[in-house]
Design a protein around this motif. Structure first.
Motif, PDB file in Angstrom:
ATOM      1  N   SER A 258       0.834  -1.205   0.000  1.00  0.00           N
ATOM      2  CA  SER A 258       0.000   0.000   0.000  1.00  0.00           C
ATOM      3  C   SER A 258       0.867   1.253   0.000  1.00  0.00           C
ATOM      4  O   SER A 258       1.898   1.301   0.661  1.00  0.00           O
ATOM      5  CB  SER A 258      -0.898   0.041   1.232  1.00  0.00           C
ATOM      6  N   VAL A 259       0.395   2.254  -0.728  1.00  0.00           N
ATOM      7  CA  VAL A 259       1.122   3.513  -0.878  1.00  0.00           C
ATOM      8  C   VAL A 259       0.500   4.571   0.013  1.00  0.00           C
ATOM      9  O   VAL A 259      -0.722   4.751   0.017  1.00  0.00           O
ATOM     10  CB  VAL A 259       1.077   3.978  -2.349  1.00  0.00           C
ATOM     11  N   CYS A 260       1.328   5.270   0.784  1.00  0.00           N
ATOM     12  CA  CYS A 260       0.876   6.398   1.583  1.00  0.00           C
ATOM     13  C   CYS A 260       1.298   7.667   0.859  1.00  0.00           C
ATOM     14  O   CYS A 260       2.458   8.064   0.890  1.00  0.00           O
ATOM     15  CB  CYS A 260       1.495   6.340   2.981  1.00  0.00           C
ATOM     16  N   LEU A 261       0.353   8.266   0.180  1.00  0.00           N
ATOM     17  CA  LEU A 261       0.623   9.468  -0.596  1.00  0.00           C
ATOM     18  C   LEU A 261      -0.612  10.350  -0.517  1.00  0.00           C
ATOM     19  O   LEU A 261      -1.698   9.950  -0.966  1.00  0.00           O
ATOM     20  CB  LEU A 261       0.940   9.083  -2.047  1.00  0.00           C
ATOM     21  N   ASP A 262      -0.463  11.531   0.073  1.00  0.00           N
ATOM     22  CA  ASP A 262      -1.610  12.415   0.305  1.00  0.00           C
ATOM     23  C   ASP A 262      -2.457  12.638  -0.934  1.00  0.00           C
ATOM     24  O   ASP A 262      -3.681  12.611  -0.862  1.00  0.00           O
ATOM     25  CB  ASP A 262      -1.146  13.771   0.843  1.00  0.00           C
ATOM     26  N   VAL A 263      -1.819  12.849  -2.068  1.00  0.00           N
ATOM     27  CA  VAL A 263      -2.578  13.185  -3.270  1.00  0.00           C
ATOM     28  C   VAL A 263      -3.465  12.013  -3.718  1.00  0.00           C
ATOM     29  O   VAL A 263      -4.492  12.227  -4.341  1.00  0.00           O
ATOM     30  CB  VAL A 263      -1.643  13.669  -4.407  1.00  0.00           C
ATOM     31  N   ILE A 264      -3.106  10.803  -3.356  1.00  0.00           N
ATOM     32  CA  ILE A 264      -3.956   9.656  -3.684  1.00  0.00           C
ATOM     33  C   ILE A 264      -4.930   9.384  -2.544  1.00  0.00           C
ATOM     34  O   ILE A 264      -6.114   9.157  -2.769  1.00  0.00           O
ATOM     35  CB  ILE A 264      -3.105   8.402  -3.982  1.00  0.00           C
ATOM     36  N   ASN A 265      -4.442   9.426  -1.307  1.00  0.00           N
ATOM     37  CA  ASN A 265      -5.268   9.014  -0.169  1.00  0.00           C
ATOM     38  C   ASN A 265      -6.170  10.098   0.407  1.00  0.00           C
ATOM     39  O   ASN A 265      -7.235   9.801   0.912  1.00  0.00           O
ATOM     40  CB  ASN A 265      -4.376   8.466   0.951  1.00  0.00           C
ATOM     41  N   GLU A 266      -5.749  11.352   0.372  1.00  0.00           N
ATOM     42  CA  GLU A 266      -6.512  12.394   1.067  1.00  0.00           C
ATOM     43  C   GLU A 266      -6.963  13.553   0.191  1.00  0.00           C
ATOM     44  O   GLU A 266      -8.034  14.089   0.400  1.00  0.00           O
ATOM     45  CB  GLU A 266      -5.671  12.943   2.235  1.00  0.00           C
ATOM     46  N   THR A 267      -6.149  13.964  -0.741  1.00  0.00           N
ATOM     47  CA  THR A 267      -6.482  15.160  -1.528  1.00  0.00           C
ATOM     48  C   THR A 267      -6.791  14.828  -2.977  1.00  0.00           C
ATOM     49  O   THR A 267      -6.621  15.655  -3.860  1.00  0.00           O
ATOM     50  CB  THR A 267      -5.337  16.202  -1.454  1.00  0.00           C
TER      51      THR A 267
END
Length: 147
Positions: free
Chosen positions: A47-56
């Motif tokens: 799993s990737v933790c990347l704000d632009v994918i997960n939150e924004t």
């Protein structure tokens, strides 16, 4: 496919992409199938933790953005202060040279072209995917080096 500079250069990864029913309004799930050593990628699940994918995430983004911008930038500029892989994040902050050596070791061990092709076959023998799960996911190979 893209070529990344730095310690990940030469690695080839198979990327799992799952599109939710509400895509493009909801973000896709992006995960690495074969192992990668990175502070913002969970070593076990990929799993990737990347704000632009997960939150924004925005419906203006698409998978081209994911593969041509977001993932290459993630590999070039890890964020060790918000890790999914705490060991990788701590090592990157404490001893950058050893961190880069570990990344290169993982690339040599897990990110060869044949690893990207075999990772799914190995997984499918271990756990069966339902037809719905199989239909809702797609995979791509990322990171193939230039010839």
């Amino acid at each position: 496919m893209w070529n990344v500079k730095g310690p990940y250069q030469g690695g080839v990864w198979k990327i799992r992409v799952e599109l939710p029913d509400a895509y493009p309004y909801n973000s896709p799930f992006i995960g690495f199938v074969n192992k990668i050593y990175h502070p913002n990628i969970d070593e076990m699940s990929g799993s990737v933790c990347l704000d632009v994918i997960n939150e924004t995430w925005s419906p203006m983004f698409d998978l081209v953005n994911v593969f041509e911008v977001f993932l290459p930038q993630l590999l070039l500029y890890p964020n060790p202060s918000h890790p999914m892989n705490g060991e990788a994040g701590a090592l990157m902050m404490r001893d950058h040279n050893t961190y880069e050596q570990r990344v290169k070791e993982y690339c040599e061990k897990y990110a060869k072209p044949e690893d990207a092709g075999q990772a799914t076959e190995e997984k499918s023998s271990d756990e069966e995917l339902s037809e719905d799960e199989y239909a809702s996911s797609d995979e791509a190979v990322a990171g193939q080096p230039d010839p």
